[in-house]
Design a protein around this motif. Structure first.
Motif, PDB file in Angstrom:
ATOM      1  N   PHE A   1     -75.267 -49.955  -1.631  1.00 33.37           N
ATOM      2  CA  PHE A   1     -75.299 -48.532  -0.742  1.00 33.37           C
ATOM      3  C   PHE A   1     -76.376 -48.605  -0.143  1.00 33.37           C
ATOM      4  O   PHE A   1     -76.692 -48.023   0.956  1.00 33.37           O
ATOM      5  N   ARG A   2     -77.419 -49.424  -0.498  1.00 36.36           N
ATOM      6  CA  ARG A   2     -78.798 -49.440   0.348  1.00 36.36           C
ATOM      7  C   ARG A   2     -79.363 -50.525   0.766  1.00 36.36           C
ATOM      8  O   ARG A   2     -79.613 -51.854  -0.037  1.00 36.36           O
ATOM      9  N   ALA A   3     -79.179 -50.831   2.107  1.00 38.62           N
ATOM     10  CA  ALA A   3     -79.431 -52.093   2.875  1.00 38.62           C
ATOM     11  C   ALA A   3     -80.628 -52.412   2.336  1.00 38.62           C
ATOM     12  O   ALA A   3     -80.959 -53.720   2.218  1.00 38.62           O
ATOM     13  N   ALA A   4     -81.797 -51.641   2.391  1.00 36.57           N
ATOM     14  CA  ALA A   4     -83.287 -52.222   2.101  1.00 36.57           C
ATOM     15  C   ALA A   4     -83.246 -52.706   0.677  1.00 36.57           C
ATOM     16  O   ALA A   4     -84.058 -53.495   0.295  1.00 36.57           O
ATOM     17  N   ALA A   5     -82.300 -52.066  -0.363  1.00 31.51           N
ATOM     18  CA  ALA A   5     -82.679 -53.027  -1.766  1.00 31.51           C
ATOM     19  C   ALA A   5     -82.161 -54.299  -1.606  1.00 31.51           C
ATOM     20  O   ALA A   5     -82.677 -55.316  -2.559  1.00 31.51           O
ATOM     21  N   VAL A   6     -80.981 -54.508  -0.977  1.00 32.39           N
ATOM     22  CA  VAL A   6     -80.394 -55.809  -0.983  1.00 32.39           C
ATOM     23  C   VAL A   6     -81.347 -56.763  -0.317  1.00 32.39           C
ATOM     24  O   VAL A   6     -81.639 -57.807  -0.664  1.00 32.39           O
TER      25      VAL A   6
ATOM     26  N   GLU B   1     -71.421 -57.217   2.006  1.00 34.54           N
ATOM     27  CA  GLU B   1     -71.719 -56.292   3.114  1.00 34.54           C
ATOM     28  C   GLU B   1     -71.918 -54.961   2.343  1.00 34.54           C
ATOM     29  O   GLU B   1     -71.634 -54.494   1.298  1.00 34.54           O
ATOM     30  N   ASN B   2     -72.938 -54.003   3.262  1.00 33.16           N
ATOM     31  CA  ASN B   2     -73.327 -52.690   2.806  1.00 33.16           C
ATOM     32  C   ASN B   2     -72.066 -51.803   2.520  1.00 33.16           C
ATOM     33  O   ASN B   2     -70.912 -51.870   3.381  1.00 33.16           O
ATOM     34  N   GLY B   3     -72.127 -51.213   1.642  1.00 30.75           N
ATOM     35  CA  GLY B   3     -71.054 -50.284   0.933  1.00 30.75           C
ATOM     36  C   GLY B   3     -69.867 -51.218   0.254  1.00 30.75           C
ATOM     37  O   GLY B   3     -69.113 -50.504  -0.228  1.00 30.75           O
TER      38      GLY B   3
ATOM     39  N   ASP C   1     -78.736 -55.892 -10.446  1.00 33.93           N
ATOM     40  CA  ASP C   1     -79.365 -54.959  -9.787  1.00 33.93           C
ATOM     41  C   ASP C   1     -77.952 -53.863  -9.706  1.00 33.93           C
ATOM     42  O   ASP C   1     -76.934 -54.217  -9.434  1.00 33.93           O
ATOM     43  N   THR C   2     -78.656 -52.376  -9.733  1.00 35.54           N
ATOM     44  CA  THR C   2     -77.449 -51.496  -9.482  1.00 35.54           C
ATOM     45  C   THR C   2     -78.169 -50.369  -8.544  1.00 35.54           C
ATOM     46  O   THR C   2     -79.274 -50.164  -8.633  1.00 35.54           O
ATOM     47  N   ALA C   3     -77.390 -49.398  -7.839  1.00 38.85           N
ATOM     48  CA  ALA C   3     -77.922 -48.473  -7.203  1.00 38.85           C
ATOM     49  C   ALA C   3     -78.676 -47.470  -8.118  1.00 38.85           C
ATOM     50  O   ALA C   3     -78.116 -47.081  -9.052  1.00 38.85           O
ATOM     51  N   GLY C   4     -79.422 -46.882  -7.839  1.00 37.55           N
ATOM     52  CA  GLY C   4     -80.437 -45.984  -8.319  1.00 37.55           C
ATOM     53  C   GLY C   4     -79.537 -44.451  -8.132  1.00 37.55           C
ATOM     54  O   GLY C   4     -78.696 -44.311  -7.318  1.00 37.55           O
ATOM     55  N   ARG C   5     -79.445 -43.868  -9.417  1.00 35.87           N
ATOM     56  CA  ARG C   5     -78.260 -42.883  -9.693  1.00 35.87           C
ATOM     57  C   ARG C   5     -79.366 -41.778 -10.358  1.00 35.87           C
ATOM     58  O   ARG C   5     -79.706 -42.246 -11.473  1.00 35.87           O
ATOM     59  N   LEU C   6     -78.944 -40.635  -9.998  1.00 34.20           N
ATOM     60  CA  LEU C   6     -79.515 -39.266 -10.885  1.00 34.20           C
ATOM     61  C   LEU C   6     -78.753 -39.630 -12.098  1.00 34.20           C
ATOM     62  O   LEU C   6     -77.452 -39.465 -11.958  1.00 34.20           O
ATOM     63  N   GLN C   7     -78.981 -39.072 -13.269  1.00 36.52           N
ATOM     64  CA  GLN C   7     -78.324 -39.177 -14.425  1.00 36.52           C
ATOM     65  C   GLN C   7     -77.744 -37.894 -14.609  1.00 36.52           C
ATOM     66  O   GLN C   7     -76.592 -37.741 -15.475  1.00 36.52           O
ATOM     67  N   ASN C   8     -77.976 -36.930 -13.864  1.00 34.57           N
ATOM     68  CA  ASN C   8     -76.798 -35.522 -13.958  1.00 34.57           C
ATOM     69  C   ASN C   8     -75.756 -35.798 -12.936  1.00 34.57           C
ATOM     70  O   ASN C   8     -75.414 -34.502 -12.727  1.00 34.57           O
ATOM     71  N   LYS C   9     -75.592 -36.831 -12.124  1.00 34.20           N
ATOM     72  CA  LYS C   9     -74.539 -36.802 -11.159  1.00 34.20           C
ATOM     73  C   LYS C   9     -73.458 -37.432 -11.696  1.00 34.20           C
ATOM     74  O   LYS C   9     -73.429 -38.874 -11.990  1.00 34.20           O
TER      75      LYS C   9
END
Length: 327
Positions: free
Chosen positions: A162-167, A185-187, A212-220
Motif C-alpha cells: 500500500f505504500r510505495a515508499a516502503a517498497v 505493483e502498488n496496491g 514485510d507487511t503494511a503498518g496497521r493500527l491494532q484497533n482496525k
C-alpha cells in the motif's frame, strides 16, 4: 554478531578493539534509555535521601515504578522484596537501584533469546508485523545485512504493497546487502505476494525469507483481518510457515505497546519482539512490563540508524542502563 542461530563458519579473527563506553554499544543504550533512566534516578534520589523504608516510602516507590512504565507486577515485586529484607532500615537510592536492577534482570533473562533459524527449512520464513511507523522495514534491512554477513542466503519480500515508499526503502536495503527483493505493483494483493515470495525463495534454495507487511493500527479490525489472510496464504504454500512472526515495537509508545502485543499475538501468533527507536525519548521501562505479562522472547533492540545499532537483547545491560548504573 548475527541475531540468528546458524551461518557459514568463518576464519577466527583477532578480537576487535573495545568501543569506548560513551560511543560504544553500552553508551548508546544508556543514551537511548536516558528519558526513562533520568526520571527513575531523579525520583529515587528525591524519595530516598536519609529516609527509612517504611510503609509510606514503599508506597511512594511503587507509584514511581509504575509511572516509569515498569508495570504494576514489577513494582509490586520490588517493593515486596524490599519490605521483607530492609523494612524499617535506612536505605539509599543506590541500594534501591541495585535491588531494582536485580529484579529486572530476573524478569528479562528468560525472554532474552536469539532468533534461531532452522537450517532444515528452505527458506525459514519470518513475517514482520507492527503498527505504522514502528520501524519494520528498517529492522528487516538491518537483519538482512547481519545474516547475509553471517553467510546466509536471504531474500526480502516487500509486502507493504500500500505504500510505495516502503517498497522503495526495502529495495534500497536489498541493494545495500545484495539480497533479492520480491515486489509487485502498488496496491497489489499482499497475501498473493507472500505466497509467490515463498515459492521464489524456495526455488532459489534460500536460507531465510523476510516478509514485510503494511503498518496497521491494532484497533482496525479490517486491517488485522487482512494480516490474518496473509498468514493463511503463507500456510497454503508451506503449512509450517511462518516459522517466526516478529512484532516490531516503537519504544516511544509506552503503555500502548501492551494492546499492540495482545492484539497482534491473538491475531497472528506473534513469536518474538524487536524493540526499536531507543533514541533518548524512549519509554523503555515498558519492555519489563511486557516481559512480565506476556513472556515473549525479546530478540533484539535498536538504538540508532546503522545496521550495527540493532543488537541481540541482553537483560543485564538493559537493566543497568534503565536504572542508571554503570556497566
Amino acid at each position: 554478531m548475527s541475531l540468528f542461530g546458524f551461518g557459514k563458519k568463518k576464519t577466527p579473527e583477532a578480537p576487535a578493539a573495545k568501543e569506548p563506553e560513551q560511543t560504544g554499544w553500552f553508551g548508546k543504550l544508556k543514551s537511548g534509555l536516558a528519558k526513562s533512566s533520568s526520571k527513575l534516578t531523579q525520583g529515587l534520589g528525591d524519595l530516598f535521601t536519609k529516609r527509612k523504608l517504611d510503609d509510606e516510602a514503599l508506597e511512594d516507590l511503587e507509584d514511581l515504578l509504575i509511572t516509569t512504565d515498569l508495570g504494576v507486577a514489577t513494582a509490586a515485586k520490588v517493593t515486596r522484596h524490599l519490605a521483607k529484607t530492609r523494612f524499617g532500615q535506612d536505605v539509599s537510592a543506590d541500594e534501591i537501584k541495585q535491588t531494582l536492577a536485580e529484579e529486572i534482570i530476573r524478569i528479562l533473562d528468560p525472554v532474552a533469546r536469539p532468533l534461531v533459524i532452522d537450517p532444515s527449512r528452505k527458506p525459514h520464513v519470518v513475517l514482520v508485523v507492527g503498527v505504522n511507523g514502528s520501524g519494520k522495514t528498517t529492522t528487516i534491512g538491518k537483519l538482512a545485512k547481519q545474516n547475509k554477513d553471517a553467510g546466509l542466503s536471504v531474500t526480502l519480500a516487500a509486502g507493504d504493497t500500500f505504500r510505495a515508499a516502503a517498497v522503495e526503502q526495502l529495495k534500497v536495503w536489498g541493494q545495500r546487502t545484495g539480497c533479492p527483493v520480491i515486489s509487485r505493483e502498488n496496491g497489489a494483493d499482499a497475501a498473493g505476494l507472500a505466497y509467490d515470495a515463498i515459492t521464489e525463495s524456495r526455488n532459489r534454495g534460500d536460507d531465510l525469507l523476510f516478509i514485510d507487511t503494511a503498518g496497521r493500527l491494532q484497533n482496525k479490525a479490517d486491517l488485522m483481518a487482512e494480516l490474518a489472510k496473509i498468514v493463511r496464504s503463507i500456510k497454503k504454500c508451506d503449512e509450517t510457515a511462518p516459522h517466526d512472526v516478529l512484532l516490531v515495537l516503537d519504544a516511544t509508545t509506552g503503555q500502548n505497546a501492551h494492546s499492540q502485543v495482545e492484539i497482534f499475538k491473538d491475531m497472528v501468533n506473534v513469536t518474538g519482539l524487536v524493540l526499536t527507536k531507543l533514541d533518548g525519548t524512549a519509554r523503555g521501562g515498558v519492555l519489563v512490563a511486557l516481559a512480565e505479562k506476556f513472556g515473549l522472547p525479546v530478540h533484539a533492540i535498536g538504538v540508532g540508524e546503522q545496521a550495527d545499532d540493532l543488537r541481540p537483547f541482553e537483560a543485564e545491560a538493559f537493566a543497568k542502563s534503565l536504572v542508571g548504573m554503570d556497566s
